[in-house]
Design a protein around this motif. Structure first.
Motif, short mmCIF file in Angstrom:
data_model
loop_
_atom_site.label_atom_id
_atom_site.label_comp_id
_atom_site.label_asym_id
_atom_site.label_seq_id
_atom_site.Cartn_x
_atom_site.Cartn_y
_atom_site.Cartn_z
N MET A 1 46.89 -18.17 14.45
CA MET A 1 45.63 -18.58 15.08
C MET A 1 44.76 -17.36 15.30
SD MET A 1 45.10 -20.51 18.73
CE MET A 1 43.46 -20.70 19.41
N ALA A 2 43.50 -17.44 14.83
CA ALA A 2 42.57 -16.32 14.99
C ALA A 2 42.22 -16.13 16.46
CB ALA A 2 41.30 -16.58 14.18
N THR A 3 42.05 -14.89 16.86
CA THR A 3 41.76 -14.56 18.25
C THR A 3 40.28 -14.16 18.41
OG1 THR A 3 42.29 -12.22 17.92
CG2 THR A 3 44.11 -13.69 18.50
N LYS A 4 39.86 -14.01 19.64
CA LYS A 4 38.49 -13.55 19.88
C LYS A 4 38.30 -12.14 19.34
CE LYS A 4 39.51 -11.96 24.60
NZ LYS A 4 39.14 -12.09 26.05
N GLU A 5 39.40 -11.37 19.29
CA GLU A 5 39.32 -10.02 18.70
C GLU A 5 39.00 -10.11 17.21
OE1 GLU A 5 41.61 -9.61 22.44
OE2 GLU A 5 41.72 -10.99 20.72
N TYR A 6 39.55 -11.14 16.55
CA TYR A 6 39.26 -11.34 15.13
C TYR A 6 37.79 -11.67 14.92
CZ TYR A 6 39.03 -13.64 10.58
OH TYR A 6 38.67 -14.01 9.32
N ARG B 1 41.01 -8.74 6.21
CA ARG B 1 41.33 -9.59 5.06
C ARG B 1 42.71 -10.25 5.24
NH1 ARG B 1 44.25 -8.94 -0.11
NH2 ARG B 1 43.45 -10.57 -1.50
N ILE B 2 43.69 -9.44 5.65
CA ILE B 2 45.04 -9.98 5.83
C ILE B 2 45.03 -11.06 6.92
CG2 ILE B 2 47.37 -9.43 6.63
CD1 ILE B 2 47.03 -6.68 5.28
N ALA B 3 44.35 -10.78 8.03
CA ALA B 3 44.29 -11.75 9.13
C ALA B 3 43.60 -13.03 8.67
CB ALA B 3 43.55 -11.13 10.32
N ARG B 4 42.53 -12.91 7.88
CA ARG B 4 41.81 -14.09 7.39
C ARG B 4 42.71 -14.97 6.53
NH1 ARG B 4 39.98 -15.53 2.81
NH2 ARG B 4 40.32 -13.50 1.83
N ILE B 5 43.47 -14.34 5.62
CA ILE B 5 44.35 -15.12 4.74
C ILE B 5 45.45 -15.80 5.55
CG2 ILE B 5 45.99 -14.98 2.85
CD1 ILE B 5 44.34 -12.65 1.72
N LEU B 6 46.05 -15.07 6.48
CA LEU B 6 47.11 -15.65 7.30
C LEU B 6 46.59 -16.82 8.11
CD1 LEU B 6 48.92 -12.42 8.60
CD2 LEU B 6 49.83 -14.08 6.98
N ASP B 7 45.42 -16.66 8.71
CA ASP B 7 44.87 -17.71 9.56
C ASP B 7 44.49 -18.95 8.75
OD1 ASP B 7 43.84 -18.59 12.21
OD2 ASP B 7 41.92 -18.59 11.14
N SER B 8 43.92 -18.74 7.56
CA SER B 8 43.46 -19.88 6.76
C SER B 8 44.60 -20.61 6.05
CB SER B 8 42.43 -19.41 5.73
OG SER B 8 43.02 -18.51 4.80
N THR B 9 45.80 -20.02 6.08
CA THR B 9 46.96 -20.65 5.42
C THR B 9 48.12 -20.80 6.39
OG1 THR B 9 47.79 -18.50 4.66
CG2 THR B 9 46.30 -19.68 3.18
N SER B 10 47.80 -21.07 7.65
CA SER B 10 48.83 -21.07 8.70
C SER B 10 49.91 -22.12 8.47
CB SER B 10 48.18 -21.30 10.07
OG SER B 10 47.45 -22.52 10.06
N ASN B 11 49.62 -23.10 7.61
CA ASN B 11 50.62 -24.13 7.32
C ASN B 11 51.46 -23.81 6.08
OD1 ASN B 11 48.39 -24.39 5.64
ND2 ASN B 11 48.70 -26.60 5.34
#
Length: 648
Positions: free
Chosen positions: A1-6, A45-55
């Motif tokens: 889950m993306a955070t406010k820091e993201y 970039r890494i955080a974006r990919i992880l968040d968008s594919t959390s399933n």
């Protein structure tokens, strides 16, 4: 889950940085200059990919060259996105290879609980044993061959297999000798259940080539691969990437700067980017904007690096994000008659300008000899200083004991660890156990060394409650099981109990066994946290020890202390106030590069060293040189002229 820091980090990215961070699939080469925010872009970039594919279940792998860099990236990513730790591997090439070999190395005859030899003394001991054995069989092997370690490591960095070793040397006599020594070295490491750093890369590459199914498995597990500081890869590391990705899998994202290649001695080369471009046909995006340095320093950096030819042909010059100019951002201290006067002048300058914030100051030099001179001058001025250097082992008796006990619990016939346990425990508890006696009893009973050490330690601690308690715990958690995390926590508490009863000795840094105890405790705590964060809370003892061995045990400098470091060690770091000493011919550039010629690759690397050094600066840059070094008259460095600081 993306955070406010993201969300905040993403909003702060420039348009071109967002383009890079939004890159999804396919090969991408990011040419990122110093201070360009590449770590922020990479982690977003890494955080974006992880968040968008959390399933999804796939993982992302990020490779870099230092544990510090990997730990920083991991910390940033986990701040930006939560609940995805298990889908991320961020580590060094060596950490990745150690992980692969733990799981699959048995196919190459490698025991999963292998030791990693990181110290030069350990490797030299292996080579000495090889030579001593070989001399008895071959009359052409002599003690002079004990100096061939650099050749061995060069063979490994070039992935030369044992059966081809003799044929790669023009000197046939050397080839014959190295054929024997190289094979013996590999065999001796195996007999000690050990690998050196270069063997980690070599063996993993060998595994992927011999068993391509494993490479394909890793491709499916890690569909996204990122490499930071790609320009530092040597032949073996790049070959490992090629074996990993094969000819089909090309979803590889690399960040590089050909103006910061300063590890030529370790196999780094400008040719690596050419090879990557040829093999992967990547899209290229440049990040020339520098968010770190004052504009005056950007001008110096562009001036000097423009003299290099071994760089990307369409490379954009650095751009300064800061517009405000400050005439004091760059200073040149000169007119010193000799090196002693130079470092004394630098020390006085630091005391005058920075005595209230010494922790923001770094002194950079091309070699350690220069730093030692500066360190002496700072001490004379009464300024606290430390020369930054890698420390491979713990030094205080408590942590020598704990580390060695864990190593013996992992490899119960490890006599070196047994000897370290006996020596350090005697210092801590005044209970003397002869390691040779332990070995004799264990062999006679066909038992392991740990069992017999615990048995004798219990017997000899009958009248010492604290000692008996810790030995009982060691027997429970390590002798009968492998719960090293619980035992480590208990051991730290025991150390504090000893300290409370011997406070006077602990506070006296000259007293053994507690010299550097507080430094070691801080390092142990930090490294344990980083390793558990990287490998997970359920990490095995063997994995923990292997990862621990690959980390430096150097403590963080104390507050308000001037740090001195070589330019190579400063790469990837930044400091408010940078001093660069010894800017003369034969120092920077080095004597060896001058011998190679003004247009040689060696001279270009020296120029990159200078480029890297000056771009560590956040606020002020001070450069200095003298007329004489070690009694020899020297000319000002050509780089001072190229930067425009001296007129020809």
């Amino acid at each position: 889950m993306a955070t406010k820091e993201y969300v905040s980090a993403w909003e702060k990215l420039s348009d071109i940085q967002k383009k890079v961070a939004s890159w999804d699939e396919g090969p991408l080469l990011v040419l990122a200059g110093p201070g360009s925010g590449k770590t922020r872009v990479l982690t977003c970039r890494i955080a974006r990919i992880l968040d968008s594919t959390s399933n999804k279940n796939f993982r992302i792998i990020g490779l870099t060259f230092t544990n510090k860099a990997a730990d920083e990236m991991r910390s940033r990513v986990l701040t930006l996105v939560t609940g995805q730790e298990a889908r991320l591997f961020l580590g060094t090439f060596h950490s990745f290879c150690a992980d692969v070999l733990r799981q699959h190395g048995t196919h190459l005859g490698i025991n999963p609980n292998f030791k990693i030899y990181a110290q030069d003394s350990e490797l030299q001991s292996v080579l000495d044993a090889v030579i001593d054995k070989a001399k008895k069989k071959f009359d052409f092997i002599t003690d002079l061959d004990k100096k061939t370690m650099p050749i061995i490591q060069n063979l490994k960095m070039n992935l030369i297999p044992l059966d081809q070793c003799s044929n790669v040397f023009k000197d046939k006599d050397l080839g014959r000798r190295m054929g024997v020594i190289y094979a013996g070295y590999d065999s001796e490491l195996a007999s000690q259940n050990a690998l050196d750093f270069n063997s980690l890369i070599f063996k993993t590459h060998d595994l992927f080539i011999q068993f391509p199914a494993f490479a394909k498995r890793y491709q499916s597990v890690y569909p996204y691969i990122c490499v930071d500081e790609f320009q530092d890869t040597n032949f073996a590391q790049y070959s490992l990437l090629r074996a990993f990705t094969g000819d089909v899998y090309k979803n590889i994202f690399i960040v590089a700067d050909d103006d910061q290649i300063i590890y030529q001695w370790n196999g780094a080369s400008h040719k690596r980017l050419e090879e990557f471009t040829k093999d992967y046909d990547p899209t290229m995006i440049q990040l020339p904007m520098n968010y770190r340095c004052p504009p005056e320093i950007i001008t110096l950096a562009n001036n000097i690096i423009s003299h290099n030819f071994l760089r990307t042909s369409n490379k954009k010059p650095l751009l300064a994000s800061q517009s405000k100019k400050n005439k004091d951002s760059v200073r040149l201290l000169s007119g010193f008659p000799d090196f002693d006067a130079e470092v004394n002048g630098v020390a006085k300058d630091i005391r005058k300008l920075h005595s209230e914030h010494l922790g923001t100051v770094v002194i950079l030099g091309r070699n350690r000899r220069l730093l030692e001179g500066a360190d002496g001058a700072l001490q004379t001025e009464g300024l606290p200083a430390v020369i930054s250097q890698r420390r491979n082992e713990f030094e205080s008796s408590p942590f020598v004991w704990l580390h060695s006990l864990l190593k013996l619990a992992n490899d119960r016939q490890d006599q070196k660890s047994l000897e370290a346990i006996c020596g350090s425990f005697a210092q801590l508890c005044e209970i003397n156990i002869d390691p040779e006696y332990v070995v004799t009893l264990a062999k006679a009973a066909n038992r392991d060394y740990l069992q017999y050490w615990l048995k004798l330690a219990i017997k000899n601690s009958e009248h010492d409650v604290l000692s008996k308690e810790i030995i009982t715990k060691a027997s429970l958690y390590l002798g009968e099981g492998r719960d090293f995390q619980s035992f480590s926590t208990i051991a730290l508490t025991w150390f504090e109990q000893i300290i409370s009863s011997r406070q006077e000795a602990v506070n006296d840094p000259t007293m053994e066994p507690f010299a550097r105890y507080h430094e070691d405790r801080h390092v142990w705590t930090e490294l344990s946290h980083e390793i558990l964060q990287s490998l997970g809370q359920n990490v095995t003892l063997e994995a923990f020890l292997q990862e621990l061995q690959m980390h430096s045990k150097e403590p963080a400098p104390k507050q308000n202390t001037v740090v001195l470091m070589t330019i190579h060690n400063a790469k990837g770091k930044e400091f408010d106030h940078v001093y660069i000493i010894g800017l003369v011919e034969d120092e920077l550039p080095s004597f060896q590069s001058i011998k190679k010629g003004a247009n040689s690759p060696e001279m270009e690397e020296e120029r990159r060293n200078c480029f890297v050094a000056i771009t560590r600066t956040i606020k002020t840059l001070t450069l200095s040189y003298a007329n004489q070094y070690r009694g020899w008259t020297k000319k000002p460095s050509r780089f001072l002229y190229e930067m425009g600081l001296l007129d020809k």
